[in-house]
Design an enzyme around this catalytic site. Structure first.
Site, PDB file in Angstrom:
ATOM      1  N   GLU A  82       9.875  -2.679  -5.088  1.00  0.00           N
ATOM      2  CA  GLU A  82      10.896  -1.756  -5.575  1.00  0.00           C
ATOM      3  C   GLU A  82      12.279  -2.350  -5.352  1.00  0.00           C
ATOM      4  OE1 GLU A  82      12.724   2.734  -5.043  1.00  0.00           O
ATOM      5  OE2 GLU A  82      10.750   2.278  -4.232  1.00  0.00           O
ATOM      6  N   LYS A 123      -5.470   9.904   6.424  1.00  0.00           N
ATOM      7  CA  LYS A 123      -5.133   9.390   5.099  1.00  0.00           C
ATOM      8  C   LYS A 123      -5.093  10.471   4.017  1.00  0.00           C
ATOM      9  CE  LYS A 123      -7.094   4.925   6.363  1.00  0.00           C
ATOM     10  NZ  LYS A 123      -8.104   3.899   6.121  1.00  0.00           N
ATOM     11  N   ASP A 134      -2.400  -0.189   8.424  1.00  0.00           N
ATOM     12  CA  ASP A 134      -3.274   0.357   7.386  1.00  0.00           C
ATOM     13  C   ASP A 134      -2.394   1.077   6.374  1.00  0.00           C
ATOM     14  OD1 ASP A 134      -5.067   1.856   5.834  1.00  0.00           O
ATOM     15  OD2 ASP A 134      -6.477   2.067   7.501  1.00  0.00           O
ATOM     16  N   HIS A 169      21.356   0.907  -8.997  1.00  0.00           N
ATOM     17  CA  HIS A 169      20.154   0.355  -9.614  1.00  0.00           C
ATOM     18  C   HIS A 169      20.522  -0.494 -10.831  1.00  0.00           C
ATOM     19  CE1 HIS A 169      16.678   2.066  -7.469  1.00  0.00           C
ATOM     20  NE2 HIS A 169      17.520   3.015  -7.115  1.00  0.00           N
TER      21      HIS A 169
END
Length: 403
Positions: A99, A228, A303, A398
């Site tokens: 990103e 998760k 993870d 951006h």
């Protein structure tokens, strides 16, 4: 020496399983054989995927059916001054992301935090959870099982801790739902993220529950862990590290570095992060905490699926007379500095950059310190994005960076 093309021939002929190549050759040759097989079947050569800089054997505990590596651009933000209980000093924060503008934004926030004297960061709780589900006859039997568990913590902790030289059972909390009994085990796993450690230890304790009660184990994970997945129990009770970073930034520094005012940042935070999040039913009250958590996790070998828990972040902003007060509290941040993906060569280098690879002294302090640094990075990302929104500079930033 076994040739990769010969191995691919054998797989195509049905004489060898795709997953069993490491039984016939070294890890790099087996990896090359899979790429050759995929090239024949899909016309994809994987020339770049196959160009990696470490021995494939070093990844054997982290991946199966390896064909190479996917490279993610790595940036570094900082250094930032962290005045933590475990992390005390200046730290660089490695961030792996695709990103554009993220690293630049976090870097601006970290620079502002350092100019203000640094963040204060504290891990307020540390526990890895695993919650098995048992079947019982009815609610009466379920209550009896829950009572037995509460009265036999010592017996269960002995069984659990026999499976590990590092883990310590902290608590078992029963939940009875009809003919189901959930037991939420909480462990101190020191510098390991500890999910596997908690699973193995809990399985041993479950055998004791089955031996002494009528409960029947259905699954060692019954989703009340909760691992998760977005879950209120993690947002409230925590999982992994619960960590907060805060900072007090003088008004003139806000105006100079962040190009806005404390009042404007506070308003955006209230209307966006609090009211907007509440209206949406969000478990996280933040602008983009998961952005920084995910990038730091990929860089340091965590993870990556635990970014779900890491998004359980509440950001507070208060405009004071001569300063801005800002905080980011991450309720559930599962991190470790030993085991799992932290052993991979590139991730090990990133942990070395932060100065937190391996076990701390005393054990647990390195993972605490990493949590404090990541929380400071999250706070920096929030400050920078909220300021860009308040000053209406977000789209321009951006556009300027070509994103």
């Amino acid at each position: 020496m076994t040739d990769a093309r010969d191995l691919a021939d054998r797989v195509q002929a049905g004489d060898l399983r795709f997953y069993a190549l490491e039984d016939e050759a070294d890890a790099d040759t087996a990896t090359a054989a899979r790429r050759e097989l995929l090239r024949r079947e899909t016309d994809v050569a994987f020339d770049v995927v196959g160009d990696y800089g470490f021995d494939a054997a070093e990844a054997e505990t982290a991946i199966e059916n390896m064909v190479g590596t996917v490279q993610i651009p790595l940036g570094v933000a900082g250094p930032v001054q962290v005045n933590g209980e475990a992390a005390d000093g200046e730290f660089y924060l490695p961030l792996a992301t695709t990103e554009g503008a993220l690293v630049a934004s976090v870097n601006r926030g970290l620079g502002t935090i350092t100019a203000a004297g640094g963040s204060t960061a504290r891990v307020t709780e540390s526990k890895m959870t695993r919650a098995p589900v048992f079947q019982v006859e009815d609610v009466s039997e379920g209550k009896a099982v829950a009572d037995w568990v509460r009265g036999n913590f010592g017996k269960l902790s002995s069984a659990a801790e026999e499976t590990t030289s590092h883990g310590e059972l902290l608590d078992i909390r029963p939940y009875v739902v009809g003919d189901n009994v959930f037991l939420r085990f909480s462990y101190d796993t020191k510098d390991a993220m500890g999910m596997n450690m908690a699973t193995i230890a809990t399985d041993a304790a479950c055998a004791v529950v089955e031996e002494h009660t009528p409960a029947r184990l259905v699954a060692v994970s019954g989703n009340m862990c909760s691992d998760k997945k977005p879950a209120a129990i993690n947002a409230i009770d925590g999982r992994g590290r619960t960590v907060t970073a805060d900072v007090r930034i003088p008004r003139d520094l806000v105006e100079d570095r962040l190009k806005t005012t404390p009042e404007a940042i506070q308003e955006v935070n209230t209307r966006k992060n609090h009211i907007g999040s509440a209206k949406a039913g969000s478990l996280g009250f933040n602008a983009h905490a998961a952005n920084v958590v995910a990038a730091a996790f990929l860089a340091t070998g965590q993870d990556e699926a635990h970014v779900v828990e890491g998004s359980n972040t509440i950001v507070t902003i208060e405009a004071r007379e001569n300063e801005l007060y800002a905080s980011a509290t991450i309720a559930s941040l599962p991190v470790g500095t030993v085991g799992g993906g932290t052993k991979l060569p590139t991730q090990s280098e990133c942990l070395d950059l932060v100065g937190l690879r391996g076990s701390g002294d005393p054990p647990g302090t390195n993972a605490d310190a990493l949590a404090e640094v990541v929380a400071t990075g999250v706070l920096a990302g929030e400050l920078s994005l909220l300021s860009a929104l308040a000053s209406r500079h977000l789209s321009g930033a951006h556009e300027e960076l070509g994103r």
